[in-house]
Write a protein that holds these residues in place. Structure first.
Motif, mmCIF file in Angstrom:
data_model
loop_
_atom_site.group_PDB
_atom_site.id
_atom_site.type_symbol
_atom_site.label_atom_id
_atom_site.label_comp_id
_atom_site.label_asym_id
_atom_site.label_seq_id
_atom_site.Cartn_x
_atom_site.Cartn_y
_atom_site.Cartn_z
ATOM 1 N N LYS A 95 2.432 21.193 -19.909
ATOM 2 C CA LYS A 95 3.095 21.198 -21.214
ATOM 3 C C LYS A 95 2.067 21.311 -22.338
ATOM 4 N N LYS A 96 0.996 20.524 -22.254
ATOM 5 C CA LYS A 96 -0.047 20.572 -23.288
ATOM 6 C C LYS A 96 -0.749 21.922 -23.300
ATOM 7 N N ARG A 97 -0.973 22.500 -22.119
ATOM 8 C CA ARG A 97 -1.612 23.811 -22.049
ATOM 9 C C ARG A 97 -0.741 24.854 -22.766
ATOM 10 N N TRP A 98 0.580 24.790 -22.545
ATOM 11 C CA TRP A 98 1.503 25.725 -23.199
ATOM 12 C C TRP A 98 1.512 25.502 -24.701
ATOM 13 N N GLU A 99 1.497 24.235 -25.123
ATOM 14 C CA GLU A 99 1.469 23.947 -26.557
ATOM 15 C C GLU A 99 0.192 24.494 -27.187
ATOM 16 N N ASN A 100 -0.936 24.364 -26.516
ATOM 17 C CA ASN A 100 -2.202 24.900 -27.038
ATOM 18 C C ASN A 100 -2.143 26.421 -27.157
ATOM 19 N N LYS A 101 -1.541 27.073 -26.167
ATOM 20 C CA LYS A 101 -1.415 28.535 -26.239
ATOM 21 C C LYS A 101 -0.543 28.940 -27.422
ATOM 22 N N LYS A 102 0.550 28.212 -27.640
ATOM 23 C CA LYS A 102 1.422 28.531 -28.778
ATOM 24 C C LYS A 102 0.673 28.354 -30.093
ATOM 25 N N MET A 103 -0.115 27.280 -30.201
ATOM 26 C CA MET A 103 -0.868 27.050 -31.441
ATOM 27 C C MET A 103 -1.892 28.156 -31.669
ATOM 28 N N LYS A 104 -2.551 28.601 -30.603
ATOM 29 C CA LYS A 104 -3.512 29.696 -30.741
ATOM 30 C C LYS A 104 -2.807 30.960 -31.237
ATOM 31 N N LEU A 105 -1.625 31.245 -30.674
ATOM 32 C CA LEU A 105 -0.878 32.423 -31.114
ATOM 33 C C LEU A 105 -0.473 32.308 -32.577
ATOM 34 N N ALA B 169 0.833 -1.206 0.000
ATOM 35 C CA ALA B 169 0.000 0.000 0.000
ATOM 36 C C ALA B 169 0.867 1.255 0.000
ATOM 37 N N ASP B 170 1.940 1.237 0.787
ATOM 38 C CA ASP B 170 2.856 2.384 0.801
ATOM 39 C C ASP B 170 3.511 2.586 -0.561
ATOM 40 N N GLU B 171 3.901 1.486 -1.189
ATOM 41 C CA GLU B 171 4.519 1.558 -2.516
ATOM 42 C C GLU B 171 3.527 2.097 -3.538
ATOM 43 N N LEU B 172 2.294 1.634 -3.458
ATOM 44 C CA LEU B 172 1.258 2.111 -4.373
ATOM 45 C C LEU B 172 0.993 3.599 -4.173
ATOM 46 N N LEU B 173 1.000 4.042 -2.931
ATOM 47 C CA LEU B 173 0.803 5.464 -2.644
ATOM 48 C C LEU B 173 1.932 6.294 -3.243
ATOM 49 N N ALA B 174 3.154 5.824 -3.104
ATOM 50 C CA ALA B 174 4.307 6.553 -3.670
ATOM 51 C C ALA B 174 4.202 6.619 -5.197
ATOM 52 N N LYS B 175 3.808 5.504 -5.807
ATOM 53 C CA LYS B 175 3.663 5.492 -7.270
ATOM 54 C C LYS B 175 2.533 6.405 -7.716
ATOM 55 N N SER B 176 1.448 6.451 -6.956
ATOM 56 C CA SER B 176 0.333 7.322 -7.343
ATOM 57 C C SER B 176 0.721 8.790 -7.235
ATOM 58 N N GLU B 177 1.533 9.125 -6.240
ATOM 59 C CA GLU B 177 1.993 10.517 -6.111
ATOM 60 C C GLU B 177 2.918 10.889 -7.268
ATOM 61 N N ALA B 178 3.775 9.961 -7.675
ATOM 62 C CA ALA B 178 4.656 10.215 -8.823
ATOM 63 C C ALA B 178 3.821 10.359 -10.098
ATOM 64 N N PHE B 179 2.789 9.531 -10.237
ATOM 65 C CA PHE B 179 1.910 9.618 -11.406
ATOM 66 C C PHE B 179 1.185 10.959 -11.432
ATOM 67 N N LYS B 180 0.720 11.395 -10.269
ATOM 68 C CA LYS B 180 0.030 12.685 -10.189
ATOM 69 C C LYS B 180 0.963 13.823 -10.607
ATOM 70 N N LYS B 181 2.205 13.766 -10.151
ATOM 71 C CA LYS B 181 3.179 14.800 -10.500
ATOM 72 C C LYS B 181 3.434 14.801 -12.005
ATOM 73 N N THR B 182 3.584 13.611 -12.575
ATOM 74 C CA THR B 182 3.835 13.497 -14.021
ATOM 75 C C THR B 182 2.645 14.016 -14.815
ATOM 76 N N THR B 183 1.422 13.667 -14.381
ATOM 77 C CA THR B 183 0.246 14.139 -15.117
ATOM 78 C C THR B 183 0.126 15.649 -15.059
ATOM 79 N N ASN B 184 0.480 16.251 -13.928
ATOM 80 C CA ASN B 184 0.445 17.716 -13.848
ATOM 81 C C ASN B 184 1.462 18.350 -14.788
ATOM 82 N N GLN B 185 2.645 17.739 -14.894
ATOM 83 C CA GLN B 185 3.664 18.254 -15.818
ATOM 84 C C GLN B 185 3.189 18.149 -17.259
ATOM 85 N N VAL B 186 2.594 17.012 -17.608
ATOM 86 C CA VAL B 186 2.091 16.819 -18.975
ATOM 87 C C VAL B 186 0.962 17.809 -19.254
ATOM 88 N N LYS B 187 0.102 18.003 -18.271
ATOM 89 C CA LYS B 187 -1.015 18.940 -18.424
ATOM 90 C C LYS B 187 -0.508 20.351 -18.687
#
Length: 101
Positions: free
Chosen positions: A63-73, A43-61
């Motif tokens: 990045k995609k938001r910035w790419e969308n802004k560039k495309m709009k410009l 359970a502790d290992e799963l919690l650590a992996k879920s926190e890493a996944f959350k961090k990665t998804t926020n980074q991807v989010k």
């Protein structure tokens, strides 16, 4: 006296039976404790992996938001350039027709 020995032997057998049952219960309790420890570790290992996944998804989010802004410009820039070209053609046509009259 024979009757007393039989009772004593029966009591001794009952004690041995209860002793066996109690030892079995203690072994099962130890196994459960070990399994619960493993489950807690997983359970502790799963919690650590879920926190890493959350961090990665926020980074991807982000990045995609910035790419969308560039495309709009880019699209806005292309639209402005096309608009200026059309406006220039219209002005050229008006000036050219005014000269021709």
């Amino acid at each position: 006296m024979e009757n007393g020995r039989n009772r004593l032997q029966q009591a001794h057998q009952d004690v041995e039976e209860v002793k066996g049952i109690m030892l079995e219960n203690m072994n099962k309790a130890d196994e459960r404790t070990g399994k619960l420890g493993e489950l807690e570790d997983r359970a502790d290992e799963l919690l650590a992996k879920s926190e890493a996944f959350k961090k990665t998804t926020n980074q991807v989010k982000q990045k995609k938001r910035w790419e969308n802004k560039k495309m709009k410009l880019v699209f806005i820039g292309i639209g402005v350039i096309v608009g200026l070209i059309i406006l220039g053609l219209i002005i050229y046509a008006i000036v050219d027709s005014a000269r021709g009259e």
